[in-house]
Design a protein around this motif. Structure first.
Motif, PDB file in Angstrom:
ATOM      1  N   ASN A  36       0.951  -1.142  -0.008  1.00 12.46           N
ATOM      2  CA  ASN A  36       0.041   0.036  -0.173  1.00 12.46           C
ATOM      3  C   ASN A  36       0.629   1.287  -0.104  1.00 12.46           C
ATOM      4  O   ASN A  36       2.210   1.225  -0.042  1.00 12.46           O
ATOM      5  CB  ASN A  36      -1.079  -0.014   1.272  1.00 12.46           C
ATOM      6  N   SER A  37       0.262   2.436  -0.083  1.00 11.18           N
ATOM      7  CA  SER A  37       1.134   3.736  -0.224  1.00 11.18           C
ATOM      8  C   SER A  37       1.792   3.781   1.166  1.00 11.18           C
ATOM      9  O   SER A  37       2.951   4.476   0.992  1.00 11.18           O
ATOM     10  CB  SER A  37       0.093   4.722  -0.509  1.00 11.18           C
ATOM     11  N   GLN A  38       1.334   3.488   2.170  1.00  8.81           N
ATOM     12  CA  GLN A  38       1.946   3.854   3.683  1.00  8.81           C
ATOM     13  C   GLN A  38       3.338   2.989   3.548  1.00  8.81           C
ATOM     14  O   GLN A  38       4.358   3.653   3.829  1.00  8.81           O
ATOM     15  CB  GLN A  38       1.141   3.534   4.702  1.00  8.81           C
ATOM     16  N   LYS A  39       3.100   1.730   3.156  1.00 10.92           N
ATOM     17  CA  LYS A  39       4.453   0.975   2.958  1.00 10.92           C
ATOM     18  C   LYS A  39       5.263   1.487   1.938  1.00 10.92           C
ATOM     19  O   LYS A  39       6.766   1.460   2.381  1.00 10.92           O
ATOM     20  CB  LYS A  39       4.305  -0.378   3.017  1.00 10.92           C
ATOM     21  N   GLU A  41       5.656   4.539   1.028  1.00  9.31           N
ATOM     22  CA  GLU A  41       6.492   5.886   1.425  1.00  9.31           C
ATOM     23  C   GLU A  41       7.507   5.394   2.517  1.00  9.31           C
ATOM     24  O   GLU A  41       8.600   5.941   2.417  1.00  9.31           O
ATOM     25  CB  GLU A  41       5.247   6.695   2.466  1.00  9.31           C
ATOM     26  N   LYS A  42       7.341   4.572   3.389  1.00  8.18           N
ATOM     27  CA  LYS A  42       8.406   4.085   4.413  1.00  8.18           C
ATOM     28  C   LYS A  42       9.565   3.351   3.677  1.00  8.18           C
ATOM     29  O   LYS A  42      10.514   3.733   4.108  1.00  8.18           O
ATOM     30  CB  LYS A  42       7.575   3.153   5.322  1.00  8.18           C
TER      31      LYS A  42
END
Length: 98
Positions: A36-39, A41-42
């Motif tokens: 997903n986008s959160q992962k 980004e990280k």
């Protein structure tokens, strides 16, 4: 896994690019695979911090930490991802010229 284009903005990087110590910021775009986008980004931020070219040139003390934040995260198709995934291009700018 989904493919993402993550645009990052780094700030407060002490570098010696022109024979003098100066604070620089930079922009870079990284392509990553993630759930997903959160992962995404990280992962992009971690990969940028671990980039050997950046690690070897940053001169910050541990009390004067640099910062990397995401500016934009987009899911991309296979062809766009495949064509760009291996390039990491830093566009530096002197912070006193912001």
């Amino acid at each position: 896994m989904k493919k993402f284009k993550v645009q990052l903005h780094g700030k407060n990087f002490l570098l010696n690019l022109d024979g003098e110590f100066k604070k620089y910021g930079f922009y870079t775009t990284i392509f990553v695979k993630a759930e997903n986008s959160q992962k995404a980004e990280k992962m992009a931020i971690i990969l940028t911090h671990q980039n050997p070219n950046l690690r070897q040139t940053v001169l910050n003390e541990s009390t004067d930490r640099s910062i990397i934040n995401s500016e934009e995260i987009k899911e991309v198709g296979f062809l766009n991802f495949f064509a760009k995934k291996s390039t990491i291009d830093f566009r530096f700018y002197p912070e006193d010229e912001e």
